[in-house]
Scaffold this active site. Structure first.
Site, PDB file in Angstrom:
ATOM      1  N   LEU A   1       0.471   3.641  -2.087  1.00  0.00           N
ATOM      2  CA  LEU A   1       0.873   3.546  -3.493  1.00  0.00           C
ATOM      3  C   LEU A   1       1.377   4.882  -4.031  1.00  0.00           C
ATOM      4  CD1 LEU A   1      -2.012   1.313  -4.899  1.00  0.00           C
ATOM      5  CD2 LEU A   1       0.160   0.619  -3.852  1.00  0.00           C
TER       6      LEU A   1
ATOM      7  N   LYS B   1      13.676  -0.776  -7.900  1.00  0.00           N
ATOM      8  CA  LYS B   1      14.045   0.044  -6.740  1.00  0.00           C
ATOM      9  C   LYS B   1      14.507  -0.873  -5.592  1.00  0.00           C
ATOM     10  CE  LYS B   1      13.443   2.920  -3.134  1.00  0.00           C
ATOM     11  NZ  LYS B   1      12.875   2.064  -2.155  1.00  0.00           N
ATOM     12  N   ASP B   2      13.785  -1.975  -5.374  1.00  0.00           N
ATOM     13  CA  ASP B   2      14.196  -2.969  -4.371  1.00  0.00           C
ATOM     14  C   ASP B   2      14.936  -4.077  -5.122  1.00  0.00           C
ATOM     15  OD1 ASP B   2      12.874  -1.907  -1.905  1.00  0.00           O
ATOM     16  OD2 ASP B   2      11.135  -2.075  -3.198  1.00  0.00           O
TER      17      ASP B   2
ATOM     18  N   SER C   1       9.272   5.932  -3.067  1.00  0.00           N
ATOM     19  CA  SER C   1       9.159   4.898  -2.047  1.00  0.00           C
ATOM     20  C   SER C   1       8.060   5.312  -1.080  1.00  0.00           C
ATOM     21  CB  SER C   1      10.491   4.796  -1.279  1.00  0.00           C
ATOM     22  OG  SER C   1      10.287   4.117  -0.063  1.00  0.00           O
ATOM     23  N   SER C   2       7.333   4.329  -0.565  1.00  0.00           N
ATOM     24  CA  SER C   2       6.280   4.639   0.412  1.00  0.00           C
ATOM     25  C   SER C   2       6.899   5.287   1.649  1.00  0.00           C
ATOM     26  CB  SER C   2       5.539   3.365   0.811  1.00  0.00           C
ATOM     27  OG  SER C   2       5.084   2.720  -0.346  1.00  0.00           O
TER      28      SER C   2
ATOM     29  N   HIS D   1       4.498   2.186  -7.956  1.00  0.00           N
ATOM     30  CA  HIS D   1       3.522   1.079  -7.952  1.00  0.00           C
ATOM     31  C   HIS D   1       2.598   1.167  -9.170  1.00  0.00           C
ATOM     32  CE1 HIS D   1       4.175   1.488  -3.438  1.00  0.00           C
ATOM     33  NE2 HIS D   1       4.515   0.247  -3.670  1.00  0.00           N
TER      34      HIS D   1
ATOM     35  N   GLY E   1       0.818  -1.214   0.000  1.00  0.00           N
ATOM     36  CA  GLY E   1       0.000   0.000   0.000  1.00  0.00           C
ATOM     37  C   GLY E   1       0.844   1.252   0.000  1.00  0.00           C
TER      38      GLY E   1
HETATM   39  O1  PAF Z   1       8.130  -4.375  -1.875  1.00  0.00           O
HETATM   40  C1  PAF Z   1       7.178  -4.505  -1.075  1.00  0.00           C
HETATM   41  O2  PAF Z   1       6.319  -3.631  -0.965  1.00  0.00           O
HETATM   42  C2  PAF Z   1       7.081  -5.754  -0.217  1.00  0.00           C
HETATM   43  O3  PAF Z   1       8.336  -6.188   0.175  1.00  0.00           O
HETATM   44  C3  PAF Z   1       6.292  -6.889  -0.887  1.00  0.00           C
HETATM   45  C4  PAF Z   1       6.984  -7.395  -2.141  1.00  0.00           C
HETATM   46  C5  PAF Z   1       4.899  -6.409  -1.243  1.00  0.00           C
HETATM   47  C6  PAF Z   1       6.157  -8.068   0.072  1.00  0.00           C
HETATM   48  O4  PAF Z   1       5.491  -7.717   1.232  1.00  0.00           O
END
Ligand code: PAF
Length: 281
Positions: A35, A151-152, A187-188, A39, A33
């Protein structure tokens, strides 16, 4: 059109079974979430690649290192559904904890090697939590493709490896990092930055770009790294956890970019942990 919000696995299974019976492909975008445009770019990519799209929102307690971090994580479900409405996403799956971790849940998915370094070394158990919840979301959604942001970057490698190792019938698709105009990776967690810290935050990316440029001109990584850390700390960051040059596929440490490489960093700014990475080719 506003997406349908589903909260139980039964409802999700029933709908996905109908789609599959009609021969439709399914894409899933796992999120926690809060977002942002990053996202939304994943949801758009899923829409382009699949007939049906599920965005999942589940703030996964197993991947947080401290209860405070979990409590403070932004929760913006109504806003999130509003942002997804114009994208023609079919379903927002917002499972309660009992749908993901029912009573007696006792399985952990753990990816060795890739998770022992970078963020994994600083956040014990984090990637076990990610790998476990992602495996659940893959099997619950029965999606054909799953979309994750670069990003991750380490998370993307971990999830790709687990899908391959466990023969999960899903293709993991990596999508480019989306940045604010000043270079800060979306990023959130950026929502947690104070106004002042938000002004300093882009220095992390700025310093990384300087390192990449220096590497392109044949300068030594060690010297560039020391300069970059000094620049980031001068900008107001409290601590640089790591600023590493790694092989893009194995995340093995490199002294010079003699193969496709990635520069990855994590740093603390005013109590918020920011991560970023860029390609160095
Ligand atoms: O990247 C994220 O937001 C979280 O690590 C994920 C992939 C939704 C898993 O909880």
């Amino acid at each position: 059109m506003s997406p349908v919000i589903l909260r139980t696995l039964d409802e999700l299974r029933t709908l996905v079974a109908e789609w599959k019976a009609a021969g439709q492909s399914v894409g899933v975008v796992p999120t926690m979430g809060a977002l942002h445009q990053g996202h939304l770019s994943l949801a758009r990519a899923a829409k382009e690649g699949c007939d049906r799209v599920i965005v999942t929102i589940f703030i996964n307690p197993k991947q947080f290192n401290s209860p405070e971090d979990y409590e403070n994580y932004p929760r913006t479900e109504e806003d999130d559904a509003r942002k997804l409405a114009p994208l023609d996403v079919d379903v927002v799956y917002v499972p309660g904890p009992e749908e993901i971790y029912p009573d007696g849940f006792s399985t952990t998915v753990s990816v060795a090697g890739l998770t022992e370094t970078l963020c994994g070394a600083h956040r014990p158990g984090h990637f076990d939590g990610v790998a476990t919840v992602v495996t659940k979301l893959f099997t619950q959604s029965q999606a054909d493709r799953a979309y994750f942001g670069e990003k991750d970057f380490q998370q993307l490698q971990v999830v790709t490896r687990l899908a391959r190792d466990l023969d999960l019938p899903i293709e993991v698709v990596g999508c480019p990092t989306i940045r604010e105009e000043d270079g800060l990776a979306m990023s959130s967690r950026n929502l947690l930055l104070s106004d002042r810290a938000r002004v300093w935050a882009p220095e992390l990316h700025g310093a990384m770009e300087e390192v990449a440029e220096g590497l392109g001109q044949g300068e030594s990584f060690e010297a560039l790294k020391a300069k970059a850390i000094a620049r980031i700390e001068r900008a107001g960051f409290a601590e640089v956890e790591y600023l590493d040059l790694r092989a893009a596929d194995t995340l093995e440490e490199l002294a010079a970019p003699d193969r496709p490489a990635r520069l990855l960093a994590a740093a603390w700014l005013a109590g918020v942990r920011l991560i970023d990475n860029i390609a160095v080719d």
